[in-house]
Design an enzyme around this catalytic site. Sequence first.
Site, PDB file in Angstrom:
ATOM      1  N   HIS A   1       3.033 -13.936  -3.196  1.00 55.65           N
ATOM      2  CA  HIS A   1       3.769 -14.057  -1.929  1.00 55.65           C
ATOM      3  C   HIS A   1       3.722 -15.473  -1.359  1.00 55.65           C
ATOM      4  O   HIS A   1       4.471 -15.794  -0.449  1.00 55.65           O
ATOM      5  CB  HIS A   1       3.195 -13.074  -0.899  1.00 55.65           C
ATOM      6  CG  HIS A   1       3.519 -11.647  -1.213  1.00 55.65           C
ATOM      7  ND1 HIS A   1       4.413 -10.904  -0.490  1.00 55.65           N
ATOM      8  CD2 HIS A   1       3.081 -10.821  -2.201  1.00 55.65           C
ATOM      9  CE1 HIS A   1       4.511  -9.682  -0.998  1.00 55.65           C
ATOM     10  NE2 HIS A   1       3.702  -9.606  -2.038  1.00 55.65           N
TER      11      HIS A   1
ATOM     12  N   ASP B   1       5.328 -22.572   3.221  1.00 50.13           N
ATOM     13  CA  ASP B   1       5.297 -21.117   3.340  1.00 50.13           C
ATOM     14  C   ASP B   1       5.922 -20.521   2.094  1.00 50.13           C
ATOM     15  O   ASP B   1       6.901 -21.067   1.573  1.00 50.13           O
ATOM     16  CB  ASP B   1       6.103 -20.678   4.585  1.00 50.13           C
ATOM     17  CG  ASP B   1       5.518 -19.424   5.224  1.00 50.13           C
ATOM     18  OD1 ASP B   1       4.923 -18.616   4.493  1.00 50.13           O
ATOM     19  OD2 ASP B   1       5.667 -19.269   6.447  1.00 50.13           O
TER      20      ASP B   1
HETATM   21  P1  ADP Z   1       2.900 -14.445   6.745  1.00 50.68           P
HETATM   22  O1  ADP Z   1       3.081 -13.450   5.648  1.00 50.68           O
HETATM   23  O2  ADP Z   1       2.359 -15.750   6.264  1.00 50.68           O
HETATM   24  O3  ADP Z   1       2.141 -13.948   7.904  1.00 50.68           O
HETATM   25  P2  ADP Z   1       5.762 -14.000   7.244  1.00 50.68           P
HETATM   26  O4  ADP Z   1       6.646 -14.656   8.239  1.00 50.68           O
HETATM   27  O5  ADP Z   1       6.328 -13.899   5.880  1.00 50.68           O
HETATM   28  O6  ADP Z   1       4.368 -14.789   7.283  1.00 50.68           O
HETATM   29  O7  ADP Z   1       5.441 -12.514   7.690  1.00 50.68           O
HETATM   30  C1  ADP Z   1       4.872 -12.220   8.925  1.00 50.68           C
HETATM   31  C2  ADP Z   1       5.209 -10.774   9.278  1.00 50.68           C
HETATM   32  O8  ADP Z   1       4.317 -10.342  10.298  1.00 50.68           O
HETATM   33  C3  ADP Z   1       6.613 -10.628   9.828  1.00 50.68           C
HETATM   34  O9  ADP Z   1       7.178  -9.413   9.395  1.00 50.68           O
HETATM   35  C4  ADP Z   1       6.397 -10.635  11.341  1.00 50.68           C
HETATM   36  O10 ADP Z   1       7.371  -9.917  12.052  1.00 50.68           O
HETATM   37  C5  ADP Z   1       5.041  -9.986  11.462  1.00 50.68           C
HETATM   38  N1  ADP Z   1       4.326 -10.534  12.634  1.00 50.68           N
HETATM   39  C6  ADP Z   1       3.986 -11.817  12.834  1.00 50.68           C
HETATM   40  N2  ADP Z   1       3.387 -11.976  14.043  1.00 50.68           N
HETATM   41  C7  ADP Z   1       3.355 -10.760  14.611  1.00 50.68           C
HETATM   42  C8  ADP Z   1       2.886 -10.263  15.866  1.00 50.68           C
HETATM   43  N3  ADP Z   1       2.367 -11.050  16.790  1.00 50.68           N
HETATM   44  N4  ADP Z   1       3.013  -8.953  16.098  1.00 50.68           N
HETATM   45  C9  ADP Z   1       3.556  -8.138  15.170  1.00 50.68           C
HETATM   46  N5  ADP Z   1       4.032  -8.559  13.988  1.00 50.68           N
HETATM   47  C10 ADP Z   1       3.930  -9.847  13.701  1.00 50.68           C
HETATM   48  C1  G6P Z   2      -0.026 -13.532   4.062  1.00 45.42           C
HETATM   49  C2  G6P Z   2      -0.565 -13.245   2.684  1.00 45.42           C
HETATM   50  C3  G6P Z   2      -0.982 -11.775   2.577  1.00 45.42           C
HETATM   51  C4  G6P Z   2      -1.912 -11.424   3.704  1.00 45.42           C
HETATM   52  C5  G6P Z   2      -1.328 -11.794   5.066  1.00 45.42           C
HETATM   53  C6  G6P Z   2      -2.270 -11.536   6.237  1.00 45.42           C
HETATM   54  O1  G6P Z   2       1.124 -12.796   4.228  1.00 45.42           O
HETATM   55  O2  G6P Z   2       0.418 -13.559   1.698  1.00 45.42           O
HETATM   56  O3  G6P Z   2      -1.616 -11.532   1.343  1.00 45.42           O
HETATM   57  O4  G6P Z   2      -2.217 -10.037   3.686  1.00 45.42           O
HETATM   58  O5  G6P Z   2      -0.982 -13.161   5.059  1.00 45.42           O
HETATM   59  O6  G6P Z   2      -3.508 -12.115   5.999  1.00 45.42           O
HETATM   60  P1  G6P Z   2      -4.873 -11.270   5.895  1.00 45.42           P
HETATM   61  O7  G6P Z   2      -5.884 -12.255   5.396  1.00 45.42           O
HETATM   62  O8  G6P Z   2      -5.138 -10.776   7.264  1.00 45.42           O
HETATM   63  O9  G6P Z   2      -4.637 -10.149   4.935  1.00 45.42           O
END
Ligand code: ADP
Ligand code: G6P
Length: 455
Positions: free
Chosen positions: A156, A363
């Site tokens: 990912h 990212d």
């Molecule tokens: P990462 O996987 O690095 O966190 P992404 O943007 O790909 O970044 O995915 C983040 C996911 O988590 C998205 O679906 C987003 O809507 C959700 N998310 C991020 N911040 C919040 C929050 N404060 N509350 C609920 N959902 C969240």
């Molecule tokens: C990114 C990573 C995931 C991970 C998520 C939240 O999306 O690609 O593998 O689960 O961040 O991080 P955490 O350490 O809380 O699982």
Amino acid sequence: MSRLIVVSNRVAPITEGKSTAGGLVVGVLDALRETGGIWLGWSGDISGEPSTAPVTETVDNIDFCTIPLTQRDYDRYYRGFSNGVLWPTFHYRIDLSQYNGEDYKGYVEVNQRFAALLATLAQPTDRLWVHDYHLIPLAQACREQGLDNRIGFFLHIPFPSPSVLRTIPRHRELVLALCQYDLVGFQTQGDTQAFVDYATRHLDGVLEGDILQVGERRIRVGSYPIGIHPDQVKTLSKQSARSKQLDALKAGLQHRKLIVSVDRLDYSKGLVQRFDAFDCLLETAPQHRGKVTLVQIAPPSRQDVQGYRQIRRQLESAAGRINGKWTELSWTPIRYMNRSYERSLLMSFFRASQVGLVTPMRDGMNLVAKEYIASQPADDPGVLVLSEFAGAAAEMQDGAIMVNPFDTKAMADGLDLALRMPLQQRKKRYEHLMEVLRANDLSRWRDRFLGDLES
Ligand code: ADP
Ligand code: G6P
């Protein structure tokens, strides 16, 4: 019958209504809901023993099978090697990487424990789909357990260029372990190329079409950009239209324009640079002073890893400094919140805003960028300002305003452009982006990956 077994470190919260921030869980949950299957992973508990039996709970058509970790596993496998070495290095932050041989040992051991569990669970015809950097050695550990099922791996996060990867002392073992999968998928063509570059330069690998030969192993490699279900997101974004929280947000804005950003509180997300760009906008384009508010929602993540505590302090200080400089009695320029919101509420915030500001330094994909667009009203859509270093840039660069997050003034100019963009242009960009999101949605991601794993 062939079942689908998904394995990831983090699994979706089983409790109804609990939301997690993190693209993996959001994407995999939506993809599995349609197909059904088994989802194996960590329960989130760290009071287990290595011998603790898994717990299985069935919700809808997904069997969640989870095991706890011990404190020692957590320290070495999760906090130490996964988030102290792999995460920073794969995001090009080698300055934050803290390698330690003991952590690597713990990382391999936990992967072996997952493999032992799979050996008791999997039938020969089951397909295994492994997710993310915590589980790179899992296929190898499964093969050692005698499993010869089809096993696919999807990363990912970004895959770094060979020169960066080589800063991890065990780089060779890691890439050889990836070669034990049948299919290795990445978010973008650039990530796939970086992997192939390493294999050809350092392991005498040969690529023919999408088949990579490394020693005796022949594996398929390719890019499978993760998507969303745009129409489901749009429906969600309308569900909270009458919620008290949305009303409260709007009341606080007093008809000012809204820029919204949502990220886990992670140093890869470029949060401090983003606040600086907003400061620069107020400095260089005085017409926006008092007329626009930046809402940053950033739930804390991995707070026991040093780099994360540091970024939190830096961000608090930046928010305080910028608000101290510009706040008036009736206007606070940055609203900074460390909390999670229910998904439909978050999407309704996107819908109520004029600009989505998504500016990671690196990212894998960034699902927020896609969710932002899908949440927009077609007759008056907001504008996405997107970093060129997000995986999503490969698909969305023609409709978003692209910025380099290392260039504060360019980000401020991008914001200014977005805030001033006429309706016709906004609609045109939005329509194009919606086509892109529909053509490459979450079902396509899953079906392409599983189809290629099958063939
Ligand atoms: P990462 O996987 O690095 O966190 P992404 O943007 O790909 O970044 O995915 C983040 C996911 O988590 C998205 O679906 C987003 O809507 C959700 N998310 C991020 N911040 C919040 C929050 N404060 N509350 C609920 N959902 C969240
Ligand atoms: C990114 C990573 C995931 C991970 C998520 C939240 O999306 O690609 O593998 O689960 O961040 O991080 P955490 O350490 O809380 O699982």
